[in-house]
Design an enzyme around this catalytic site. Structure first.
Site, PDB file in Angstrom:
ATOM      1  N   HIS A   1      -3.702   4.494   4.488  1.00  0.00           N
ATOM      2  CA  HIS A   1      -4.831   3.560   4.470  1.00  0.00           C
ATOM      3  C   HIS A   1      -6.026   4.209   3.771  1.00  0.00           C
ATOM      4  CE1 HIS A   1      -7.935   0.795   5.667  1.00  0.00           C
ATOM      5  NE2 HIS A   1      -8.567   1.766   6.286  1.00  0.00           N
TER       6      HIS A   1
ATOM      7  N   TYR B   1       3.366   5.052  11.873  1.00  0.00           N
ATOM      8  CA  TYR B   1       3.627   3.631  12.110  1.00  0.00           C
ATOM      9  C   TYR B   1       4.521   2.944  11.090  1.00  0.00           C
ATOM     10  CZ  TYR B   1      -0.403   3.317   8.931  1.00  0.00           C
ATOM     11  OH  TYR B   1      -1.259   3.457   7.870  1.00  0.00           O
TER      12      TYR B   1
ATOM     13  N   ARG C   1       0.867  -1.178   0.000  1.00  0.00           N
ATOM     14  CA  ARG C   1       0.000   0.000   0.000  1.00  0.00           C
ATOM     15  C   ARG C   1       0.903   1.227   0.000  1.00  0.00           C
ATOM     16  NH1 ARG C   1      -2.430   0.905   5.466  1.00  0.00           N
ATOM     17  NH2 ARG C   1      -1.008   2.667   5.430  1.00  0.00           N
TER      18      ARG C   1
HETATM   19  C1  TPP Z   1     -15.341  -5.599  10.883  1.00  0.00           C
HETATM   20  C2  TPP Z   1     -14.504  -4.383  10.672  1.00  0.00           C
HETATM   21  N1  TPP Z   1     -13.625  -4.021  11.623  1.00  0.00           N
HETATM   22  C3  TPP Z   1     -12.882  -2.916  11.475  1.00  0.00           C
HETATM   23  C4  TPP Z   1     -12.995  -2.143  10.359  1.00  0.00           C
HETATM   24  C5  TPP Z   1     -12.162  -0.885  10.202  1.00  0.00           C
HETATM   25  N2  TPP Z   1     -11.172  -1.069   9.148  1.00  0.00           N
HETATM   26  C6  TPP Z   1     -11.394  -0.611   7.909  1.00  0.00           C
HETATM   27  S1  TPP Z   1     -10.189  -1.059   6.864  1.00  0.00           S
HETATM   28  C7  TPP Z   1      -9.329  -1.849   8.077  1.00  0.00           C
HETATM   29  C8  TPP Z   1      -8.058  -2.536   7.738  1.00  0.00           C
HETATM   30  C9  TPP Z   1      -8.224  -3.538   6.656  1.00  0.00           C
HETATM   31  O1  TPP Z   1      -7.013  -4.113   6.340  1.00  0.00           O
HETATM   32  P1  TPP Z   1      -6.856  -5.135   5.165  1.00  0.00           P
HETATM   33  O2  TPP Z   1      -7.863  -6.227   5.292  1.00  0.00           O
HETATM   34  O3  TPP Z   1      -5.439  -5.528   5.112  1.00  0.00           O
HETATM   35  O4  TPP Z   1      -7.254  -4.302   3.858  1.00  0.00           O
HETATM   36  P2  TPP Z   1      -6.570  -2.975   3.293  1.00  0.00           P
HETATM   37  O5  TPP Z   1      -7.272  -1.826   3.933  1.00  0.00           O
HETATM   38  O6  TPP Z   1      -5.130  -3.019   3.606  1.00  0.00           O
HETATM   39  O7  TPP Z   1      -6.859  -2.981   1.839  1.00  0.00           O
HETATM   40  C10 TPP Z   1      -9.997  -1.742   9.288  1.00  0.00           C
HETATM   41  C11 TPP Z   1      -9.507  -2.279  10.556  1.00  0.00           C
HETATM   42  C12 TPP Z   1     -13.924  -2.549   9.389  1.00  0.00           C
HETATM   43  N3  TPP Z   1     -14.122  -1.845   8.263  1.00  0.00           N
HETATM   44  N4  TPP Z   1     -14.665  -3.656   9.560  1.00  0.00           N
END
Ligand code: TPP
Ligand code: MG
Lengths: 377, 326
Positions: free
Chosen positions: A275, A284, A271
């Site tokens: 985020h 971080y 990435r």
């Molecule tokens: C059930 C849930 N918990 C927390 C969140 C908040 N949240 C949004 S994106 C994210 C991280 C997701 O990481 P990843 O699966 O690696 O996908 P990326 O964002 O890196 O594409 C979090 C914790 C959420 N959307 N849904």
């Protein structure tokens, strides 16, 4: 065989230590330097037109992404989740799909949306806060975005079970992130898919982070190795290599269509941005890491390859850039002129069949709104 | 002595810090709460000072966050869970409802469940889907859980410490759109009890009940009503389970009129329970039915129209007008 790879044996969470280097079993067909290489299992043979087409898509989705980030900064979007760095993973996966296949994205798959023919403005409307995604999922073979992490993997599995019952020759592509692999629902999806040999492929973009949480917090083994525990193959592909992603995903979807059940694809990528526009990654992660990944840029390597092999000339690259600017301009004007829907529309599609109490509330809402017209409360 | 002007976010941060200093068994669990300090920075700096064993950046798994908090509690720890946004508590709801809420009763009180589940809740910040929910009624409807919704930095500072000290599980709701609002907090004061409601503005004509983000809205409405010569009494409920209706009953017996305000959809929301109880206890004093102002009975709408969904000053005043019109 249960040994933990040395590079993750003792991770210090959040220490800023370099992430997992590419594993030996990383499928790669185009090196970061733009050199075509062979893989013992996966191959691809694309003509010049197709290669140029992939390049064009990579450039256009990045241009879109850059414009969207700018629009968010200018207050035209509430939020933007950037795909920067993940273009090849998404464009490659998108091109592996056939028209009758179905994709279940997270909230970051703008590149797949593009390849599926979703109008970028329908994605922009979600991030502008106008709707929850305005495209037609059935017509595009691209389901609406899912923000609740992992939920869509079960939907994809169920959809695939439907495909199976129909005896149809199509497959389903479920997108998820590295962080999502920790969710119970994602693990349930993999169990279901395996148990019923559903024609679904789990396409995990391991972009090394779930917001601030590095991959080591989710898994002590390379993610693709998890698949074997569920009873289906896992493969790690260079997610910044559009050719390898396309080859691996095509093969997995073909296997699914042929009744061989699911595959887990780990697209190893990074990435490059925050985020989302709400995030501050300097809290971080270290800039070094970013610099290292810049050398593995998904677009640069294809450009080098095209130029080096004489498959595209300067005029072509200029043309694509110009097309990108046109696209960005269209996205900008389309987004800034996008009006919110009438507020009363919030009552209209809650049920397929409107209920009497909600209809009454709708009327109450309208009467209340009208009480302001010219009234000066 | 030590009085500081704090935002609600900072007050929570200091409250958590103090709870961790006071009790070495306090452990924080949540996504991105360590290095990042949480997406709202409520835990900013705590991992640095208390270490990774006490401020845990968890895997992305809410059932895991709450489920392991139960186990930690069984081992004598007091886990404070941060759910990143209201809409993401649902993967943990199985643990909360079938486990956290029932363990005291099913062990005949031998095993307490001192678990705190912090949830930034409510809308008004222009967010995408699932970031603006008001899930309080699900929890308040579940016997065994205590539910608190703070409205201001003072209650945030003390409330989080009291919730952590509580032997019972507390769902601790933080109105995210008020995180940046400031107030003077006396860090040495004797706090009010956690499970009590409070009159925050005296008045005679209508009693307005609110909690969390809507307390400010209710106070603004009272201000506006005063200009029109109408006197609203505003009560901050503070605790949703157990409900502390004594100040409410006292007030409604005087005013004869009551309006309940919350962001959550009106049907089967907290307001419904409160209206029933106020009607039962104040029936002979009531000049008008208890009226409810809340979100409409629809999924939380896209951000660009959320203002039409959320109760605001006008909708509170509209209900006040209707109550006065009876
Ligand atoms: C059930 C849930 N918990 C927390 C969140 C908040 N949240 C949004 S994106 C994210 C991280 C997701 O990481 P990843 O699966 O690696 O996908 P990326 O964002 O890196 O594409 C979090 C914790 C959420 N959307 N849904
Ligand atoms: Mg990720």
């Amino acid at each position: 065989m249960s040994t933990v790879p040395p590079e993750v044996a003792d991770p210090v969470p959040g220490s800023g230590a370099p992430h997992l280097p590419p594993q030996p079993d990383l499928v790669q067909l185009l090196t970061p330097e733009g050199q075509r290489v062979e893989d013992p299992t996966y191959s691809i043979d694309l003509g010049a037109d197709e290669l140029r087409g992939l390049y064009r898509d990579l450039v256009l989705v990045r241009r879109w992404d850059v414009e969207a980030t700018a629009l968010q900064r200018q207050g035209e979007l509430g939020l933007w989740a950037s795909l920067l760095g993940q273009e090849a993973a998404q464009v490659g996966a998108g091109h592996a799909l056939r028209p009758d296949d179905m994709a279940f994205p997270t909230y970051r798959e703008h590149g797949v949306a593009w390849v599926r023919g979703v109008d970028p403005l329908h994605v922009m409307s979600l991030f502008r806060g106008v709707d929850n995604g305005g495209w037609d999922a059935a017509a595009t073979g691209f389901n609406l975005y899912t923000i609740v992490i992992g939920a869509q993997t079960l939907h994809a599995t169920g959809y695939a079970m439907g495909v199976q019952r129909d005896g149809a020759e199509s497959a389903v592509l479920a997108f998820l992130g590295d962080g999502a692999t920790s969710q119970g629902e994602v693990n349930e999806a993999m169990i279901w898919a395996s148990s019923f040999q559903a024609p679904v492929v789990f396409f995990c973009q391991n972009n090394q982070y779930a917001i601030s949480a590095p991959i080591e917090r989710q898994s002590r083994v390379p993610l693709f190795q998890r698949a074997s525990g569920f009873g289906f193959p896992g493969v790690r592909v260079d997610g910044n290599d559009v050719l390898a992603v396309l080859a691996v995903t095509r093969a997995a979807l073909a296997a699914a269509r042929e009744g061989q059940g699911p595959t887990f694809i780990e697209a190893f990528t990074y990435r490059m941005g925050a985020h989302t526009t709400s995030d501050d990654p300097t809290r971080y992660r270290l800039a070094d890491e970013l610099e290292e990944w810049k050398l593995r840029d998904p677009i640069a390597r294809l450009k080098v390859h095209l130029a080096h092999e004489g498959l595209a000339d300067a005029a072509f690259f200029a043309e694509v850039d110009a097309e990108g600017d046109e696209l960005a301009a269209r996205i900008r004007s389309g987004t800034t002129s996008m009006e919110p829907p009438p507020a009363v529309s919030m009552f209209d599609a809650v049920y397929a069949e409107q209920t009497a109490p909600l209809a009454a509330q709708r009327a109450e809402f309208e009467a209340y709104q009208q009480s302001f017209e010219g009234a000066g409360h | 002595m030590a009085t500081e002007t704090l935002t609600m976010g900072k007050a929570l941060n200091l409250g958590l810090r103090r709870a961790m200093e006071d009790d070495a068994k306090v452990v924080l669990l949540g996504e991105d709460i360590g290095r990042l300090g949480g997406v709202f920075r409520i835990t900013d700096g705590l991992q640095k000072d208390f270490g990774e064993a006490r401020v845990v950046d968890t895997p992305l798994a809410e059932a895991g966050i709450v489920g392991t908090a139960v186990g930690l509690a069984m081992r004598g720890y007091r886990a404070v869970c941060e759910i990143q946004f209201d809409g993401f508590v649902f993967p943990a709801v199985n643990q909360i409802i079938t486990q956290v809420a029932k363990i005291s009763a099913r062990t005949q009180g031998r095993q307490h469940m001192p678990v705190v589940i912090r949830i930034p809740f409510g809308g008004g910040i222009g967010a995408v889907e699932h970031h603006s929910e008001s899930p309080e009624a699900y929890f308040a409807h579940t016997p065994g859980l205590k539910v608190v919704a703070v409205s201001n930095p003072v209650d945030a500072y003390w409330g989080i410490q009291q919730a952590i000290a509580s032997p019972d599980p507390v769902v601790f709701l933080e109105p995210k759109r008020r995180y940046w609002e400031k107030a003077e907090v006396d860090l040495d004061a004797t706090p009010e009890p956690l499970f009590g409601s409070r009159v925050v503005r005296g008045g005679d004509d209508v009693t307005v009940l609110a909690y969390g983000p809507m307390v400010k809205t209710a106070l603004q409405a009272a201000e506006a009503a005063a200009e029109e010569g109408r006197s609203l009494e505003v009560i901050d409920l503070r605790t949703l389970a157990p409900l502390d209706l004594d100040p409410v009953v006292e007030s409604v017996r005087r005013t004869g009129r009551c309006v309940v305000v919350h962001e959550a959809p009106v049907s089967l929301g907290l307001g419904a329970e409160i209206a029933a109880r106020v009607t039962e206890t104040c029936f002979h004093s009531l000049e008008a039915p208890v009226l409810r102002v809340g979100g409409w009975d629809v999924p939380y709408p896209p951000a660009r129209i959320e203002e039409e969904y959320l109760p605001d000053l006008d909708r509170v005043l509209d209900a006040v007008d209707r109550a006065m019109g009876f």
